[in-house]
Write an enzyme that holds these catalytic residues in place. Structure first.
Site, PDB file in Angstrom:
ATOM      1  N   TYR A   1      46.468  89.137  59.181  1.00 22.06           N
ATOM      2  CA  TYR A   1      44.904  88.327  59.323  1.00 22.06           C
ATOM      3  C   TYR A   1      43.778  89.262  58.375  1.00 22.06           C
ATOM      4  O   TYR A   1      43.703  90.345  58.215  1.00 22.06           O
ATOM      5  CB  TYR A   1      44.711  88.431  60.651  1.00 22.06           C
ATOM      6  CG  TYR A   1      45.748  88.052  61.513  1.00 22.06           C
ATOM      7  CD1 TYR A   1      46.763  87.473  61.060  1.00 22.06           C
ATOM      8  CD2 TYR A   1      45.591  88.478  63.299  1.00 22.06           C
ATOM      9  CE1 TYR A   1      47.624  86.507  61.874  1.00 22.06           C
ATOM     10  CE2 TYR A   1      46.230  87.811  63.750  1.00 22.06           C
ATOM     11  CZ  TYR A   1      47.755  86.763  63.145  1.00 22.06           C
ATOM     12  OH  TYR A   1      48.212  86.410  64.419  1.00 22.06           O
TER      13      TYR A   1
ATOM     14  N   HIS B   1      56.167  90.174  63.175  1.00 20.38           N
ATOM     15  CA  HIS B   1      55.900  89.373  62.996  1.00 20.38           C
ATOM     16  C   HIS B   1      56.710  87.901  63.193  1.00 20.38           C
ATOM     17  O   HIS B   1      56.137  87.211  63.473  1.00 20.38           O
ATOM     18  CB  HIS B   1      54.326  89.378  61.569  1.00 20.38           C
ATOM     19  CG  HIS B   1      53.440  88.574  62.127  1.00 20.38           C
ATOM     20  ND1 HIS B   1      52.109  88.170  61.452  1.00 20.38           N
ATOM     21  CD2 HIS B   1      53.126  87.438  62.665  1.00 20.38           C
ATOM     22  CE1 HIS B   1      51.390  87.982  61.822  1.00 20.38           C
ATOM     23  NE2 HIS B   1      51.846  86.717  62.284  1.00 20.38           N
TER      24      HIS B   1
END
Ligand code: NAP
Length: 277
Positions: free
Chosen positions: A53, A111
């Site tokens: 992010y 992830h």
């Protein structure tokens, strides 16, 4: 707040704050700091982030927002599949810890599935846990086949499978959710508001919201919170919405509400692929 038990014995709060799209633009930083501050003030302790992010930017904003108040928080971060080797995961974790300026991550997730053999990844995660850099580990975006590829001893130690899950996207209920439940692996529902899209305009949701004097977002979250062993991590950069989302914890949907939602947003009745955002 209600907790879900993790393999370490630590409780994971069922509602947290998502941070995707934070840390991407410098001119948004103060707004994001205020949002995280509002979340902590309101009693939210779980913050979900990832090295991806803002390419580390979100973790940096979190580090600044939580300075001096790390105790009592539950930090979730995620590493890229290309960093999933034994050495790569240690280096990625060290960078995340430095950006968040803290000594450990509560729950550290792969992830999405990648090309590194999972035995290497889990070896690395065990080492991080032994060093005290992480408390629990888990995965994200894992379908049934991916989960079954995990070494069996490690399957039992997963802290969660973080998956795309909301009323309009129930693909995870095809095989994955049941398997996780049997193995006592919590689901962490990401994009629980379907990214603020058309789900929140649904008349069915609106009607139930009105009956509970609540908002459509609160009903969408309350529905997930009534699923077995499921946590939610709605993202908002607006203090008012963060408090609104937290209010979902107070709502109990009735059998009639659940049946009405089931009619409009049915569970999958045939094989569907687990989607990813
Ligand atoms: P989401 O939480 O479903 O929705 C976020 C969007 O909804 C934002 O645009 C937000 O806008 C808006 N919103 C928030 N609260 C609202 C409310 N009460 N009423 C109306 N709109 C509202 O989507 P998400 O960010 O994709 O998912 C949540 C978190 O899950 C992410 O932030 C990230 O931490 C995680 N995630 C993980 C993965 C993964 O692959 N593991 C993928 C995606 C997301 P404002 O900010 O303007 O309020």
């Amino acid at each position: 707040m209600r907790n879900l038990d993790l393999p370490s014995g630590i409780g994971m709060p069922v509602l947290g704050l998502g941070t995707w799209r934070m840390g991407e633009h410098r001119d948004q930083k103060n707004r994001e700091l205020e949002a995280i501050d509002a979340a902590l003030e309101a009693g939210i302790t779980l913050i979900d982030t990832a090295e991806m992010y803002g390419e580390g930017g979100a973790e940096e904003v979190i580090g600044e927002a939580i300075r001096g108040r790390r105790d009592g928080l539950f930090l979730v971060s995620k590493f890229y599949p290309h960093n999933a080797s034994r050495r790569g995961v240690a280096e990625a974790c060290e960078r995340s810890l430095a950006r968040m300026d803290c000594e450990y991550i509560d729950l550290y997730l792969l992830h999405w599935p990648g090309g590194v053999p999972l035995s290497q990844t889990f070896e690395g995660l065990h080492e991080l846990r032994d060093r005290g850099w992480i408390r629990d580990f888990g995965v994200s975006n894992f379908n049934l086949g991916n989960l079954q590829d995990i070494p069996e001893a490690d399957q039992a130690q997963l802290g969660c499978n973080q998956v795309f899950y909301n009323l309009a996207h129930r693909e995870v209920e095809w095989e994955v959710a049941d398997w996780c439940q049997e193995c006592r692996i919590p689901l962490m529902a990401y994009s629980p508001l379907d990214q603020g899209g058309s789900l929140l305009q649904s008349p069915a949701l609106g009607k139930i919201a009105e009956a509970h004097q609540a908002t459509a977002a609160q009903i969408a979250l309350a529905w997930l919170l009534q699923r077995p062993d499921t946590a939610v991590i709605p993202k908002s950069a607006r203090p008012q919405r963060i408090r609104e989302n937290l209010g979902a914890l107070e709502i109990e949907l009735t059998t009639e509400d659940l049946a009405a939602l089931e009619r409009v947003f049915p569970a999958p009745d045939r094989a569907v692929r687990l989607d990813m955002r």
